[in-house]
Design an enzyme around this catalytic site. Structure first.
Site, PDB file in Angstrom:
ATOM      1  N   ASP A  79     -11.078   2.115  -2.748  1.00 26.41           N
ATOM      2  CA  ASP A  79     -11.512   1.847  -1.824  1.00 26.41           C
ATOM      3  C   ASP A  79     -12.975   2.117  -1.211  1.00 26.41           C
ATOM      4  O   ASP A  79     -14.121   1.661  -0.475  1.00 26.41           O
ATOM      5  CB  ASP A  79     -11.071   3.174   0.101  1.00 26.41           C
ATOM      6  CG  ASP A  79      -9.449   2.474   0.152  1.00 26.41           C
ATOM      7  OD1 ASP A  79      -9.486   1.487  -0.372  1.00 26.41           O
ATOM      8  OD2 ASP A  79      -8.939   2.825   0.798  1.00 26.41           O
ATOM      9  N   ASP A  99       0.831  -1.290  -0.043  1.00 31.42           N
ATOM     10  CA  ASP A  99      -0.253  -0.157  -0.128  1.00 31.42           C
ATOM     11  C   ASP A  99       0.750   1.555   0.189  1.00 31.42           C
ATOM     12  O   ASP A  99       2.225   1.095   0.303  1.00 31.42           O
ATOM     13  CB  ASP A  99      -0.322  -0.146   1.444  1.00 31.42           C
ATOM     14  CG  ASP A  99      -2.226   1.079   0.992  1.00 31.42           C
ATOM     15  OD1 ASP A  99      -2.155   1.383  -0.037  1.00 31.42           O
ATOM     16  OD2 ASP A  99      -3.671   0.574   2.030  1.00 31.42           O
TER      17      ASP A  99
HETATM   18  C1  GLA Z   1      -5.658   1.945   1.794  1.00 36.43           C
HETATM   19  C2  GLA Z   1      -6.404   0.831   1.860  1.00 36.43           C
HETATM   20  C3  GLA Z   1      -7.120   0.115   2.010  1.00 36.43           C
HETATM   21  C4  GLA Z   1      -6.922  -0.205   3.826  1.00 36.43           C
HETATM   22  C5  GLA Z   1      -5.932   1.201   4.253  1.00 36.43           C
HETATM   23  C6  GLA Z   1      -5.559   0.154   5.388  1.00 36.43           C
HETATM   24  O1  GLA Z   1      -6.600   2.601   2.339  1.00 36.43           O
HETATM   25  O2  GLA Z   1      -6.752   1.615   0.284  1.00 36.43           O
HETATM   26  O3  GLA Z   1      -7.366  -1.360   1.420  1.00 36.43           O
HETATM   27  O4  GLA Z   1      -5.877  -1.225   3.413  1.00 36.43           O
HETATM   28  O5  GLA Z   1      -5.480   1.724   3.028  1.00 36.43           O
HETATM   29  O6  GLA Z   1      -4.636   1.926   6.060  1.00 36.43           O
END
Ligand code: GLA
Length: 732
Positions: free
Chosen positions: A547, A477
């Site tokens: 997300d 990420d």
């Molecule tokens: C980002 C990702 C999510 C999750 C969060 C965790 O927003 O896109 O899918 O993994 O981080 O903090």
């Protein structure tokens, strides 16, 4: 495919798939663009350049050379010598002068494709592609510019890159080096771009070109939620199936610019490359600098044709992962199920139920390291949070493996929390301008990946974790944008290189990761889809798209993403309702149908689902397993555009041999008192017959494509239907 070079006329003619690309060296040794479009048999198109038209050429009107410079369609326009349109190359020399003047010198043609050192790029065998390299020289500045053009055998694709080398004995600065400029001789185009924000990435927008420059870009250090490094120029009459479209994509994950400039004579200069804003690269004698690769696609079969070409190119000539051609495991991710509130027991209880339902991979998301109970701490401390996972990772992973499931884990390796041991030990490892306040974003800073010791340190921590248990999946990420872009380790004259050096550092680490852990499936992510780009696809075969997991919001995201990127690379999961991003309720069936157009999985707590929804999971998984090869390897046809069509969306995937197809229809809002809706299909063989699995009815491909199918008016909003078609011997 062939690259023909006419030495006498100094003309170059590239054939790629069904298109042609022509270049011409003019008097004065300038390199001009002549043509890119449908395949032509001719090899001399120099008449198109208007070199005899007063006042545009010095041979006719020598006193007005600047007019020539300002109108010639340059392949790589230089700054400061009379071309007032957007330049592709600008160099600041040791005397403080910023003009450059590259003239044609020579060329080579080689089989296959040249790699770009340290950067992602398409690859091809000697049979699949041929590369033309044109050498340009600025004698005054003692610089060499190599322009690379690769023509693909079976695809309407030309890839381009550029490299500048300092041949002199004084240093200079590159202030810009764009990857591609394409000059089009008229301006009758719409520009299509992919724009948005967090949770609504890559919404497609289409607007006619206007006078001047229309640009999308990023100065955020990532390709960004807001704009994607893709654009298309489409004839106003071009639709999904017909009409001319030019597609542009940059294989790069940092700051970019993509621009179409409508100029005084109603031509268009289209460009893509690293964003020149705040960019400056010191080039010492003997050193060279590469621009990332740009992909140019030509389609005379509308947007659908353009997209299928991008998909084929990326699936066969960009994504390298050993997982590329495999069915990806159906996963369950605990992020939306638990956020930071979990321990080993909670994870195991979700995994137990998930494995019973047929889910194959358990992914532990954020919150397992340091003392991370919220997003306020611990990034950089990649050690197990013992009070959540007692005894460490191995006992948890072993238990999950014993359930018959694989185990995956989340990292955010490029970041550091101010509240972390890493930051306390090495505050200078964060990107920063010494003496200035550092701007927080999601309570975190960005690590200075231009520094090898920083990358090594983080990588060793990652390796320790990855080797401590049987881990077969990693979600990488990247949750914030860059600010105060300065490095404690770079000299003043190289500080402006940090934007690009950061991206090169990320690539270097990902390369190490995929080399050392080829058995681990890597999924990229960036606060959802802020780094949903072709650069990342070189390292990971899939990227978390957004997300926002709401099935209806996803229609626009998935439509836009599919303009350029194959759905085989798109992370998509079923989550709970009301949806966490928008509060909307949709049926479990619809959520499944929409998530199946991607790397299918679940992002919820299966123990909390209703009996009815839980019972649907094994059926959804079977359906995904049955059909995922069509999404992974087949041709995609978009049958509606959810940006303009608020009533429904529909799409199809057809196998390459056209013997089977999967059609998905999503009814957005139900209309009262309407009959069924007729939809015409695409991509089938007109003279073959297909059986509709559900009803057993057999129709000709021609009937399905030209007359259509009637889709019942489904009861309720946000409903969907999937129809599977197989070719049958004859009408029965
Ligand atoms: C980002 C990702 C999510 C999750 C969060 C965790 O927003 O896109 O899918 O993994 O981080 O903090």
């Amino acid at each position: 495919m062939s690259i023909r070079c006419n030495d006498a006329n100094r003309a170059f003619f590239l054939q790629a798939g069904g298109c042609s690309y022509a270049l011409q060296v003019t008097d004065g040794d300038y390199l001009a663009h002549v043509y890119f479009g449908r395949q032509l048999p001719d090899s001399d198109l120099s008449y198109l350049l208007r070199l005899d038209e007063n006042p545009f050429t010095p041979s006719v009107n020598d006193r007005d050379r600047a007019v020539y410079m300002d109108t010639l369609p340059f392949e790589c326009p230089c700054f400061g010598i009379g071309d007032y349109r957007e330049a592709a190359v600008q160099i600041l020399d040791a005397d403080g002068m910023s003009a450059c003047d590259f003239r044609y010198d020579s060329y080579t043609v080689t089989a296959g494709k040249t790699a770009i050192p340290g950067m992602p790029a398409t690859f091809a065998s000697d049979e699949d592609a041929q590369t033309l390299c044109i050498r340009m020289v600025d004698k005054h500045a003692e610089l060499e510019l190599l322009l690379y053009y690769t023509a693909f055998e079976k695809l309407n694709v030309i890839t381009r890159s550029a490299m500048v080398k300092n041949l002199g004995n004084r240093s200079c600065y590159i202030q810009r080096l764009l990857s591609a400029t394409l000059e089009l001789d008229d301006s009758n185009f719409d520009m299509i771009t992919l724009n948005g924000s967090w949770a609504r990435e890559r919404h497609a927008e289409r607007a006619p070109l206007h006078m001047g420059k229309q640009r999308i870009d990023s100065v955020r250090g990532e390709s960004s939620h807001q704009n994607n490094p893709f654009f298309a120029l489409a004839r106003p009459n071009a639709d999904e199936d017909c009409g001319e479209v030019y597609g542009f994509n940059l294989i790069y994950s940092g700051n970019f610019m993509a621009q179409a400039e409508r100029t005084q004579h109603q031509c268009v200069r289209a460009q893509i490359g690293i964003n020149p804003t705040d960019f400056r690269w010191l080039l010492e004698p003997g050193e060279s600098f590469w621009a990332p690769e740009a992909v140019l696609v030509y389609s005379c079969e509308g947007l659908g044709g353009m997209s299928r070409t991008f998909h084929d190119l990326y699936r066969t000539h960009l994504i390298r992962s050993p997982f590329r051609d495999k069915r990806r495991p159906v996963l369950i991710n605990n992020w939306e199920a638990t956020y930071f509130d979990f321990d080993a027991d909670k994870l195991i209880s979700i995994a137990e139920e998930a494995s019973r339902l047929g889910i194959e991979l358990f992914v532990m998301d954020d919150g397992w390291f340091g003392h991370r109970d919220s997003d306020n701490s611990s990034l950089g401390d990649w050690r197990v949070y013992e009070s959540k996972l007692k005894g460490g990772l191995k006992p948890l992973v072993d238990k999950i493996n014993a359930l018959g499931m694989e185990f995956g884990i989340w990292f955010e390796p490029e970041m550091v929390s101010p509240d972390s041991d890493l930051y306390r030990a090495h505050p200078d490892w964060a990107i920063q301008i010494p003496g200035r306040d550092l701007t927080l974003c999601r309570a975190q800073y960005v690590l200075d990946y231009s520094r090898k010791e920083v990358r090594d340190y983080v990588y060793n921590m990652l390796c320790d974790i990855l080797r401590s248990a049987n881990i077969t999946y990693v979600k990488w990420d990247m949750n914030r944008q860059l600010t105060e872009v300065g490095s404690a380790a770079l000299p003043a004259e190289s500080q402006r290189e940090l934007w690009h050096r950061y991206v090169l550092g990320v690539y270097e680490l990902m390369e190490r990761f995929v080399t050392d852990f080829p058995h681990i499936l890597l999924e990229n992510c960036s606060g959802g889809g802020a780094r949903y780009d072709a650069g990342m696809l070189y390292y990971s075969p899939q990227i978390w798209a957004s997300d926002d997991t709401d099935a209806i919001e996803r229609l626009k995201i998935q439509y836009g993403s599919s303009l350029c990127y194959p759905v085989s690379a798109m992370g998509a999961h079923v989550s709970v309702c009301p949806n966490h991003a928008v509060g909307r309720n949709t049926s479990f069936v619809t959520r499944g149908h929409v998530a199946m157009v991607g790397t299918f999985g679940y992002e919820l707590d299966v123990t909390k689902l209703s009996e009815e929804e839980r019972n649907m999971i094994p059926w959804q998984i079977d359906t995904y397993k049955r059909f995922c090869h069509l999404m992974r390897d087949g041709d995609q046809y978009r049958l509606a555009n959810p940006n303009s069509n608020t009533e429904y969306d529909a799409w199809m995937f057809v196998s390459k041999d056209q013997s089977e197809a999967l059609f998905t229809y999503v009814q957005i809002l139900r209309r009262p008192n309407y009959r069924s809706r007729r939809i015409t299909l695409r991509g089938l063989k007109a003279d073959a017959y297909y059986r509709v699995e559900e009803t057993g009815a057999v129709y000709s491909g021609a009937a399905l494509m030209y007359a259509g199918l009637n889709l019942e008016n489904l009861w309720g909003d946000f409903q969907s239907k999937q129809i599977y078609l197989t070719e049958v011997e004859k009408e029965c």
